[in-house]
Motif scaffolding. Structure first.
Motif, short mmCIF file in Angstrom:
data_model
loop_
_atom_site.label_atom_id
_atom_site.label_comp_id
_atom_site.label_asym_id
_atom_site.label_seq_id
_atom_site.Cartn_x
_atom_site.Cartn_y
_atom_site.Cartn_z
N TYR A 287 0.84 -1.20 0.00
CA TYR A 287 0.00 0.00 0.00
C TYR A 287 0.87 1.25 0.00
CZ TYR A 287 -3.07 3.65 1.87
OH TYR A 287 -3.75 4.82 2.06
N VAL A 290 2.70 1.67 -3.38
CA VAL A 290 1.85 2.20 -4.45
C VAL A 290 1.69 3.71 -4.29
CG1 VAL A 290 -0.51 2.23 -5.35
CG2 VAL A 290 0.63 0.06 -4.94
N GLU A 371 2.60 -4.92 -9.50
CA GLU A 371 1.25 -5.33 -9.89
C GLU A 371 1.00 -6.83 -9.67
OE1 GLU A 371 -2.57 -4.90 -10.89
OE2 GLU A 371 -1.24 -3.16 -11.02
N TYR A 378 -6.19 -5.07 -3.75
CA TYR A 378 -5.47 -4.04 -4.49
C TYR A 378 -5.34 -4.38 -5.97
CZ TYR A 378 -3.48 -3.06 0.22
OH TYR A 378 -3.29 -2.80 1.54
N ARG A 400 -8.98 -1.11 -4.18
CA ARG A 400 -8.67 -0.49 -5.46
C ARG A 400 -9.96 -0.04 -6.13
NH1 ARG A 400 -4.31 -3.10 -9.48
NH2 ARG A 400 -4.21 -1.52 -11.13
N ASP A 403 -7.60 2.87 -11.76
CA ASP A 403 -6.22 3.30 -12.01
C ASP A 403 -6.20 4.78 -12.37
OD1 ASP A 403 -5.18 0.65 -11.75
OD2 ASP A 403 -5.88 0.21 -13.76
N PRO A 415 -2.32 2.09 -9.41
CA PRO A 415 -3.59 1.72 -8.76
C PRO A 415 -4.09 2.85 -7.86
CG PRO A 415 -2.00 -0.07 -8.61
CD PRO A 415 -1.25 1.12 -9.14
N LEU A 417 -5.87 3.53 -4.76
CA LEU A 417 -6.25 2.84 -3.53
C LEU A 417 -6.88 3.81 -2.54
CD1 LEU A 417 -3.06 0.64 -2.95
CD2 LEU A 417 -5.12 0.07 -4.24
N PRO A 621 -12.45 0.42 -13.10
CA PRO A 621 -12.06 -1.00 -13.16
C PRO A 621 -12.82 -1.72 -14.26
CG PRO A 621 -13.55 -0.62 -11.32
CD PRO A 621 -13.21 0.73 -11.89
#
Length: 646
Positions: A287, A290, A371, A378, A400, A403, A415, A417, A621
């Motif tokens: 986390y 990212v 990834e 995530y 998630r 993007d 991503p 998050l 997504p």
């Protein structure tokens, strides 16, 4: 230039919209109190704290962390407010230090919204104190200034609030500490271990504003992307008290450090490794990694754009200087000046692009290893981790939502998050006026895409929560979303069919409003064990389609109430709506839309990062064509729910 303040020193504030950044050697909670001209805080409604994080012009974090950011808009605070105090306190009963003298000195910085630091203050000299007034923002002759205070209190938050004249200061301090304790599932509760050599250490970050957005990620993300609401975890059987603790968060010794990066070739940057950030678990490291990638990309692109702007400005200045002489405007001299200025411009731009390409290559390499290592919460729906999916036994740190990317490298996607439990509801904008891409689409197709996106988000939320800890309700007054809702209705993950018609809308809203009221009263009264045994203590998600169709004025008021009060007690909204459909309500609904994190069913550049304010493109997504991964995950969730209820 940044002003480094010492205790008692003041400094003018050139801006009224500010960000306060806090770093400390241990997790701290932050509060803001508003005071009148006499320095008195009249009541708890003048305090923004983790249990009640917003006031007019003020928003603080719901969590305790070693790195916090919150916002103050001095133009928006009430006119009767003359003093804005920024307070820190150590959380009680979480295994951390009980005095500031046992940790590194906290640091507070006041910055503008573009990240420019205005003033900083290191709170030295603290010893037995566990609460401190760090900064004071105050009015002086129509302008605002900041003063470094540094007044500590060995008696803790209760003594501090009592000194500010707050009635029932002890009860208020207990409420604040209780609110922080409820957020342990989402807060880093101890200093993060030092990163190994070559690893990138990152503070715990807020949520793409978006995140998001706020809408900005990347909201962040804010963030956007941000503060995290409490979570009501159900007991092992039906009924019983609400358990606000995280079932698996460790607060003792940290796990082994992440693996070291493989040796790189001489002169080459170290090879990236998944999980090279700090954290108490691999999920927490990923986390933070990212978020670090997100910040690195934002700053790398900002540096490149700044360099290009400088090259353009320098070229224009050189041309203006040379061509100001009329003799140089024609003939070979003018051409030579233009060529030389253009050559310097191209050289500077090429150098900037070379640096950017180097940074982008490193981030791309990092994304390629991160990834595949992401856990299901995530990971994208095309990640192989979903093929080995099993219903989890504990709640993840984050989720998630899609993007984000920048135009300099569209294929480098980070991503988006957001922390769990959700601190604010989601609004999937089905309107055609939100972006140029939406305006070119057929209205019916856009609405179907919006509803499909809502179902995908709901499916992921159901999939990442343990059995029985997440419940989904659906309001679809006219049945327009029946086809999109099929994965939820056919799998059996819903407790009942989507509510239809005005009567259905009224029944669902009344039930959830009552739940919010009951849990709020139980929490405030310290009597969680007195909740009715049939109360569903799981997190609740309400999906609303076709708003405001089927809603009367009472239902609209209840919806606004759920948006404002629901997240703090585990009730969240997922609105699928076109704002233009509700234009008849005028500005009455503006607070509703602002309270929700806006995302879109098609790519759209509407998110802003909290560092440099780039316009990020949000990618919703997507499920691979022909894939049954969502259906299979929902099937496992339904089976686990049935087993849990036996």
């Amino acid at each position: 230039m940044t002003a480094e303040l010492v205790r008692g020193q003041n400094h003018p504030l050139p801006h009224t919209r500010l960000e306060i950044r806090v770093t400390a050697g241990a997790p701290v909670l932050a509060c803001v109190t508003l005071a009148d001209a006499g320095g008195t805080v009249p009541g708890t409604e003048w305090i923004a704290h983790p249990g009640s994080p917003t006031l007019p012009g003020v928003e603080v974090s719901r969590q305790a962390a070693a790195a916090l950011r919150f916002h103050v808009d001095l133009e928006a605070v009430p006119e009767r407010v003359h003093l804005v105090h920024v307070l820190f306190a150590l959380p009680e009963g979480v295994g951390g230090p009980d005095r500031f003298g046992g940790t590194a000195a906290p640091f507070a910085a006041v910055t503008s919204t573009d990240g420019t630091e205005i003033a900083g203050f290191t709170l030295t000299g603290l010893d037995t104190e566990s609460a401190v007034v760090a900064l004071e923002l105050y009015r002086r002759q129509g302008a605002w200034k900041v003063r470094a205070v540094g007044q500590g209190y060995a008696g803790g938050l209760a003594a501090l609030l009592g000194d500010q004249g707050l009635p029932e200061a002890r009860a208020c301090a207990a409420t604040i500490q209780e609110a922080v304790a409820r957020h342990l599932a989402s807060a880093v509760q101890a200093p993060l271990p030092a990163a190994p050599d070559g690893a990138r250490a990152r503070p715990d970050s807020p949520a793409p504003g978006p995140a998001a957005p706020q809408p900005g990620p990347v909201t962040p993300p804010p963030a956007p992307p941000g503060p995290v609401p409490p979570q009501a975890c159900p007991p092992t059987g039906a009924g019983g008290a609400v358990n606000y603790t995280h079932p698996g968060r460790r607060t003792s010794t940290p796990p082994p450090p992440p693996p070291a990066a493989p040796p790189a070739a001489p002169g080459q940057p170290p090879r990236p490794v998944a999980g090279d950030a700090t954290g108490w678990s691999m999920d927490e490291r990923l986390y933070n990694q990212v978020w670090g990638m997100f910040e690195d990309l934002a700053r790398a692109v900002a540096a490149y754009r700044s360099a290009v702007d400088f090259a353009e400005s320098r070229m224009e200045q050189e041309l203006d200087r040379v061509l100001s002489d009329p003799r140089n405007r024609i003939g070979r001299a003018g051409d030579t000046a233009r060529e030389a200025a253009r050559a310097k411009h191209d050289e500077l731009t090429a150098r900037a692009r070379e640096v950017l390409d180097r940074d982008l290559a490193q981030l791309t390499a990092e994304a390629e290893v991160v990834e595949p290592a992401l856990p299901a919460a995530y990971a994208g729906w095309d990640n192989p981790v979903w093929h080995a999916y099993r219903v989890p036994m504990e709640i993840p740190m984050a989720l998630r939502l899609g993007d984000v990317h920048l135009p300099e490298r569209p294929d480098l996607r980070i991503p988006m998050l957001v922390r769990l439990p959700l601190e604010r509801g989601l609004w999937i904008d089905s309107g055609r006026l939100g972006s140029e891409a939406a305006m070119t689409m057929d209205e019916d197709r856009l609405r179907r895409l919006a509803m499909d996106t809502a179902v995908v988000h709901a499916a992921r939320l159901l999939a990442v929560y343990p059995p029985g800890e997440f419940t989904v309700h659906v309001i679809d007054p006219a049945g327009a979303g029946a086809a999109a809702l099929a994965p939820l209705t056919s799998s059996g993950v819903l407790d009942g069919p989507p509510a239809a018609g005005a009567a259905g809308v009224s029944a669902v809203l009344a039930k959830l409003t009552q739940r919010v009221d009951l849990v709020q009263m139980a929490v405030r009264g310290g009597a969680a064990e007195s909740l009715p045994p049939d109360l569903d203590t799981a997190e609740q998600l309400l999906i609303v389609n076709d708003f405001p169709h089927g809603f009367d004025d009472r239902a609209v008021t209840q919806l606004r109430y759920l948006a404002d009060e629901g997240p703090s007690v585990g009730v969240h909204l997922l609105m699928v709506a076109d704002r233009e459909d509700a234009h008849a309500y005028g500005p009455v609904l503006d607070p509703l839309w602002r309270s929700l994190l806006r995302i879109t069913p098609i790519p759209d550049s509407h998110l802003a990062d909290p560092w440099v304010g780039h316009a990020w493109t949000y990618e919703p997504p997507t499920v691979p064509q022909g894939s049954r991964v969502v259906t299979q995950a929902l099937g496992q969730v339904a089976a686990a729910r049935r087993a849990w209820r036996r």
